[in-house]
Scaffold this motif. Structure first.
Motif, short mmCIF file in Angstrom:
data_model
loop_
_atom_site.label_atom_id
_atom_site.label_comp_id
_atom_site.label_asym_id
_atom_site.label_seq_id
_atom_site.Cartn_x
_atom_site.Cartn_y
_atom_site.Cartn_z
N GLY A 83 26.06 -15.32 0.94
CA GLY A 83 24.65 -15.11 1.23
C GLY A 83 24.30 -15.18 2.69
N ILE A 84 24.87 -16.14 3.41
CA ILE A 84 24.54 -16.30 4.83
C ILE A 84 25.04 -15.11 5.63
CG2 ILE A 84 24.92 -17.74 6.85
CD1 ILE A 84 25.12 -20.13 4.96
N ALA A 85 26.30 -14.76 5.44
CA ALA A 85 26.85 -13.62 6.17
C ALA A 85 26.19 -12.32 5.72
CB ALA A 85 28.36 -13.55 5.96
N GLY A 86 25.84 -12.20 4.43
CA GLY A 86 25.19 -10.99 3.94
C GLY A 86 23.84 -10.77 4.60
N LEU A 87 23.02 -11.82 4.67
CA LEU A 87 21.73 -11.69 5.36
C LEU A 87 21.92 -11.47 6.85
CD1 LEU A 87 19.51 -14.36 3.57
CD2 LEU A 87 19.15 -11.90 3.64
N SER A 88 22.97 -12.06 7.43
CA SER A 88 23.25 -11.83 8.84
C SER A 88 23.59 -10.36 9.09
CB SER A 88 24.42 -12.72 9.30
OG SER A 88 24.09 -14.09 9.18
N LEU A 89 24.33 -9.75 8.16
CA LEU A 89 24.64 -8.33 8.28
C LEU A 89 23.38 -7.48 8.16
CD1 LEU A 89 27.88 -8.08 6.11
CD2 LEU A 89 27.71 -7.59 8.55
N LEU A 90 22.45 -7.90 7.34
CA LEU A 90 21.23 -7.14 7.11
C LEU A 90 20.21 -7.32 8.23
CD1 LEU A 90 20.16 -5.28 4.87
CD2 LEU A 90 19.07 -7.28 3.85
N LEU A 91 20.28 -8.45 8.92
CA LEU A 91 19.28 -8.82 9.91
C LEU A 91 19.07 -7.75 10.99
CD1 LEU A 91 17.39 -11.23 10.46
CD2 LEU A 91 19.14 -12.17 11.96
N PRO A 92 20.14 -7.15 11.58
CA PRO A 92 19.91 -6.17 12.65
C PRO A 92 19.16 -4.92 12.19
CG PRO A 92 22.19 -6.91 12.63
CD PRO A 92 21.57 -7.39 11.37
N PHE A 93 19.20 -4.61 10.90
CA PHE A 93 18.65 -3.35 10.43
C PHE A 93 17.17 -3.43 10.09
CE2 PHE A 93 23.16 -3.52 9.21
CZ PHE A 93 23.62 -2.46 9.97
N ILE A 94 16.57 -4.60 10.17
CA ILE A 94 15.15 -4.71 9.83
C ILE A 94 14.25 -4.43 11.03
CG2 ILE A 94 15.71 -6.43 8.07
CD1 ILE A 94 14.44 -8.53 9.88
N TYR A 95 14.84 -4.29 12.22
CA TYR A 95 14.03 -3.98 13.39
C TYR A 95 13.30 -2.65 13.18
CZ TYR A 95 16.53 -7.61 15.96
OH TYR A 95 17.06 -8.81 16.38
N GLY A 96 11.99 -2.64 13.39
CA GLY A 96 11.22 -1.42 13.28
C GLY A 96 10.76 -1.11 11.87
N MET A 97 11.22 -1.85 10.86
CA MET A 97 10.80 -1.60 9.49
C MET A 97 9.46 -2.29 9.21
SD MET A 97 14.36 -2.06 7.33
CE MET A 97 13.47 -1.75 5.79
N ASP A 98 8.72 -1.75 8.23
CA ASP A 98 7.50 -2.43 7.84
C ASP A 98 7.85 -3.69 7.05
OD1 ASP A 98 6.93 -1.81 4.68
OD2 ASP A 98 8.05 -0.20 5.67
N GLN A 99 6.93 -4.62 7.01
CA GLN A 99 7.22 -5.93 6.45
C GLN A 99 7.62 -5.86 4.98
OE1 GLN A 99 3.63 -8.13 7.15
NE2 GLN A 99 4.08 -8.52 9.30
N THR A 100 6.90 -5.08 4.18
CA THR A 100 7.18 -5.05 2.74
C THR A 100 8.57 -4.50 2.44
OG1 THR A 100 4.82 -4.72 2.30
CG2 THR A 100 6.34 -4.22 0.53
N SER A 101 8.97 -3.42 3.13
CA SER A 101 10.28 -2.81 2.88
C SER A 101 11.40 -3.74 3.30
CB SER A 101 10.39 -1.48 3.63
OG SER A 101 9.41 -0.56 3.19
N ALA A 102 11.26 -4.37 4.48
CA ALA A 102 12.30 -5.27 4.96
C ALA A 102 12.44 -6.48 4.05
CB ALA A 102 11.97 -5.72 6.39
N LEU A 103 11.31 -7.04 3.61
CA LEU A 103 11.36 -8.18 2.70
C LEU A 103 11.98 -7.80 1.37
CD1 LEU A 103 7.88 -9.82 3.41
CD2 LEU A 103 10.12 -10.75 4.00
N ALA A 104 11.71 -6.58 0.90
CA ALA A 104 12.30 -6.12 -0.36
C ALA A 104 13.82 -6.08 -0.26
CB ALA A 104 11.75 -4.74 -0.72
N MET A 105 14.34 -5.57 0.84
CA MET A 105 15.80 -5.52 1.02
C MET A 105 16.40 -6.91 1.01
SD MET A 105 17.23 -2.53 3.48
CE MET A 105 16.62 -3.26 4.99
N MET A 106 15.78 -7.82 1.76
CA MET A 106 16.34 -9.17 1.86
C MET A 106 16.25 -9.93 0.54
SD MET A 106 15.25 -10.47 5.67
CE MET A 106 13.50 -10.27 5.38
N ILE A 107 15.13 -9.79 -0.16
CA ILE A 107 14.98 -10.47 -1.44
C ILE A 107 15.96 -9.91 -2.46
CG2 ILE A 107 13.44 -10.71 -3.42
CD1 ILE A 107 12.92 -12.73 -1.26
#
Length: 657
Positions: A39-63
Motif C-alpha cells: 500500500g505505501i509503495a503503491g500510493l507513492s507510485l500514484l502520487l506523482p500522477f495526481i498533479y493537475g488532476m481535479d480533486q474528485t478524480s484524484a481521490l477516486a484513484m487513491m481510494i
C-alpha cells in the motif's frame, strides 16, 4: 448535511469518477498481487500522477487503490505462503495450508467475501462518526492537534515493531529526516549540507519507495526463482462464501476490531491481523486445526484488515494525523490537491468527505468481484520468475521517484533511502515508524509553533490537552507491559552464541551510525533560534537515548536487544542484498552518463541477460515492451527525462534528451 450528501452522491455516480476509481482499483490489484510493493509503495507510485488532476478524480484513484490492496494481497499469502503486505501476515498461517491441500479456491473466496464485509462495515463506521464529529472537532486547536500528533508518534514507537527501543529510535530518525530543510516556524535551514536539492527536504514519494519497495524487491531477487512453484486453485468457491456467512458474527467482530485499531494514529495494519487472529483463537473452543488450515483463521484477519483501511481514514481526514503508513502518503496527496485534512473536512469539505467514504465502499464491492474473476489468471502469473519482473518494477519505481523534482538527485536519494530501508528491515527496526515520523515532522513542529505563539506554554494546561497526554502516557505504559505479536524469529545454523557474535557486529555499526545521525541533528538544531531548535533538539535527545540503550544491549549480546530479520525467505548462503543494490546503483550511474531512457534500455538488456539468464530474443522483447510503456506514459504526461553527461555534450532528440 443533506446537501453535502447529495453532492457526494451525484459526484460518485458520474462516469468520470467511476473511470478513475477503476484505474485505482486495477493498479491496486497489481500492487497487491506482486509482493515487493504494498500500500505505501503503491500510493507513492500514484502520487506523482495526481498533479493537475481535479480533486474528485484524484481521490477516486487513491481510494480505489487503498480499498483493493488489503483484498488483492491475499493472493500471495494463500497461494505462495508469502505475506503480500504487513496486513496479511496472519492469513498465511491457515490460508497457505488450505492451498497446499487443494482448497485454495475455498480460502480465496472466504478471504474475498470477508474482506468485502470488513470494507463495507468500515465505511459504515466512518459515515456514522462523521455525523457526530463536527462539534467534537470544533474543540480542537493547534495545541490539541499537537498533542494528538504526539499520541500518534507514541503509538508508532511502541506498537509498530517488536522492540520498544528500536521503535522509538526509528520514529525519531524519521522525524529527523523530516526536519531536513527549512524550519516551518522560522524558515531557518537545517541539515541541508548546502545543497539546493535538500533545502526543500527529501520528497515523500522517495522516502516511501526507498523504505518499502526497494528492500522487498531486493529480497525477492535473492531467491532467483519464480514467486511460486505452482498455482493450483482447486474447487470450493461457493463453499468459501458459505464459510464466511456461517461465521458472520466473527467477521463483524473482527471488522469492528479492525476499524478501532485503524483509528488509532500510527498503529495501522501492521498488527491488526495478528490481533484478529489471536481473537478468533482465544474465543474458539476447538482450536486444534488453527495453523493447519482452519478457514476461520482466514476470515478473521481478512475482515479486520479491510476495515482497518476505513478506520485509518478517521484520524487522517478529521485530524490530519495518518492512521497508517499508507494514510501518511494519502495525507500528503490531499495536501497536494489543495485539501487541508482536519476539522474543515467535517464542515466546508463535507461533500468531499462523503465522496471518499462512499468511494471506499464501492471500491470494495468492485474489487472483490474483480479478484474472483481474475483469480485463475493471477495464479498463473505467480509462476513467472521474479528476475523477469524485477526490471519492470525498478522502471516503475525510478519513474515515480524522479517525478519529485525530475532530476538525477531524486534517483540518488532513492538509493540512499533504500539502503537505509534495507538496514532497518534487516535489523528489525520499524520502517512504518520511520515513515510516519517523517510525515508528521513538519506538522508536529508547526502545531507546536502555533500553540506557543498563541497561548505560550500554558497550552499544556488545557483540559483536552491534558486528557490526550494522559491517554498517551497510558498507551506508553501498556506498550511497556505488552508487546504486539507477529514477529517471526528465523533460526540460523550453529549455536546461539555463534549466531549472536556473527550477526551483532553489523547491528552495532548501524546503531552507531544512527547515534551519529542524532548527534548531527542536535548540533544542527542548537544553531537555530529557540522556536526552530525545540523539535530537532528534543527528537535527537529522545532518539539518541533510545538508540544508546539499543547499543548497550547489543554490546552485552543480549537476546532482548531486538529481533533480527535474517531474510529467511532468501538464500542463506548468498552474497546478501548488496549485488542487487549495486545493480540499482549501476543503473543510476548509466542515467548520469547517458540519460534516463538510454540508461533504462541498457539496464534492461544487461539485467535480463546476466541476472534473469534470458535469451537475447527474450531480453530484446521485454526491453522493447518496457521502453514502449515508459515512452507512452512520458508522452501522455509531457515529461522530460533526467539527462546525463551525454545530454550536456550533444543536443539529442526526445526521448534521449
Amino acid at each position: 448535511m443533506t446537501a453535502a450528501m447529495l453532492d457526494a452522491l451525484a459526484g460518485l455516480l458520474t462516469v468520470q469518477h467511476g473511470m478513475f476509481l477503476m484505474i485505482g482499483i486495477c493498479l491496486g490489484l497489481v500492487v497487491g498481487v506482486l509482493p515487493g510493493l504494498g500500500g505505501i509503495a503503491g500510493l507513492s507510485l500514484l502520487l506523482p500522477f495526481i498533479y493537475g488532476m481535479d480533486q474528485t478524480s484524484a481521490l477516486a484513484m487513491m481510494i480505489g487503490l487503498v480499498a483493493i490492496i488489503p483484498t488483492s494481497d491475499t493472493f500471495t499469502s494463500i497461494l505462495m505462503g508469502i505475506p503480500g503486505s504487513s496486513a496479511s501476515q496472519a492469513t498465511v498461517l491457515d490460508g497457505f495450508p488450505l492451498a497446499k491441500r487443494g482448497e485454495a479456491a475455498r480460502a480465496l473466496s472466504a478471504a474475498f467475501f470477508a474482506s468485502l464485509i470488513g470494507g463495507l462495515f468500515g465505511a459504515l463506521v466512518l459515515t456514522g462518526f462523521v455525523l457526530i464529529a463536527r462539534p467534537i472537532l470544533l474543540m480542537f486547536s493547534s495545541a490539541e492537534l499537537f498533542m494528538l500528533t504526539l499520541f500518534g508518534l507514541s503509538m508508532v514507537g511502541v506498537l509498530s515493531g517488536s522492540n520498544l527501543l528500536k521503535g522509538i529510535a526509528a520514529c525519531c530518525l524519521g522525524l529527523a529526516f523530516g526536519m531536513i530543510g527549512a524550519a516551518p516556524a522560522t524558515g531557518e535551514y537545517r541539515m541541508e549540507f548546502g545543497s539546493l536539492y535538500l533545502m526543500d527536504g527529501i520528497p515523500l514519494v522517495i522516502v516511501g519507495l526507498g523504505l518499502f519497495a526497494l528492500p522487498e524487491l531486493v529480497d525477492l531477487l535473492r531467491s532467483g526463482n519464480a514467486i511460486a512453484d505452482r498455482a493450483p486453485l482447486g474447487h470450493g468457491w461457493i463453499r468459501g462464501v458459505g464459510d464466511t456467512l456461517r461465521n458472520w458474527w466473527l467477521a463483524l467482530r473482527c471488522s469492528g476490531i479492525g476499524a478501532l485499531i485503524g483509528a488509532i494514529p500510527g498503529l495501522g495494519g501492521s498488527v491488526v491481523d495478528w490481533i484478529a487472529y489471536g481473537h478468533v483463537v482465544q474465543t474458539t473452543k476447538d482450536r486444534e486445526n488453527f495453523g493447519k488450515g482452519d478457514i476461520r483463521g482466514v476470515i478473521a484477519p481478512e475482515s479486520a484488515n479491510n476495515a482497518t483501511a476505513a478506520g485509518a481514514l478517521l484520524p487522517t481526514l478529521l485530524f490530519g494525523i495518518p492512521g497508517s503508513g499508507s494514510m501518511a502518503i494519502f495525507l500528503a496527496a490531499m495536501i497536494l490537491l489543495g485539501l487541508q485534512p482536519g476539522p474543515a473536512m467535517a464542515d466546508r469539505n463535507l461533500n468531499v468527505t462523503y465522496t471518499i467514504i462512499w468511494s471506499l465502499a464501492l471500491a470494495n464491492v468492485i474489487g472483490t468481484a474483480l479478484c474472483i474473476l481474475l483469480s485463475p489468471g493471477i495464479a498463473r502469473l505467480t509462476a513467472i520468475r521474479y528476475p523477469l519482473i524485477a526490471p519492470f518494477m525498478i522502471m516503475a519505481i525510478s519513474f515515480a521517484a524522479f517525478q519529485a523534482t525530475r532530476s538525477l538527485n531524486d534517483l540518488v536519494s532513492l538509493l540512499v533511502v533504500g539502503l537505509i530501508g534495507v538496514f532497518l528491515r534487516r535489523f528489525g527496526w520499524s520502517r512504518p515508524g520511520f515513515l510516519i515520523g517523517f510525515v508528521l515532522a513538519t506538522g508536529a513542529e508547526r502545531y507546536l509553533y502555533q500553540a506557543v505563539q498563541f497561548a505560550g506554554w500554558s497550552f499544556l494546561s488545557r483540559p483536552i490537552v491534558l486528557l490526550i497526554l494522559a491517554i498517551t502516557l497510558v498507551s506508553l505504559w501498556a506498550g511497556l507491559r505488552t508487546r504486539p505479536g507477529g514477529s517471526v524469529t528465523v533460526n540460523t545454523e550453529g549455536s546461539a552464541s555463534e549466531a549472536r557474535a556473527h550477526n551483532l557486529t553489523p547491528q552495532i555499526l548501524f546503531t552507531v551510525a544512527v547515534l551519529a545521525a542524532f548527534a548531527f541533528t542536535f548540533q544542527q538544531g542548537v544553531q537555530n533560534s529557540f522556536l526552530a531548535l525545540i523539535m530537532p533538539v528534543g527528537v535527537s535527545v529522545v532518539g539518541g537515548i533510545a538508540a544508546l540503550l539499543v547499543l548497550v544491549g547489543l554490546l552485552r549480546g543480549a537476546e532482548g536487544a531486538g529481533t533480527v530479520n535474517f531474510d529467511g525467505d532468501a538464500k542463506a548462503q548468498d552474497a546478501g542484498p548488496w549485488p542487487f543494490l549495486l545493480w540499482f546503483a549501476g543503473f543510476i550511474g548509466l542515467v548520469a552518463l547517458v540519460g534516463f531512457f538510454a540508461g533504462l534500455v541498457l539496464f534492461f538488456l544487461a539485467f535480463l541477460r546476466l541476472v534473469a539468464r534470458s535469451t537475447w530474443a527474450q531480453a530484446a522483447v521485454l526491453t522493447a515492451g518496457g521502453a514502449a510503456f515508459i515512452l507512452v506514459l512520458a508522452n501522455a504526461l509531457n515529461l522530460v527525462f533526467p539527462g546525463g553527461v551525454l545530454q550536456d555534450m550533444y543536443d539529442l532528440p526526445w526521448p534521449f534528451r
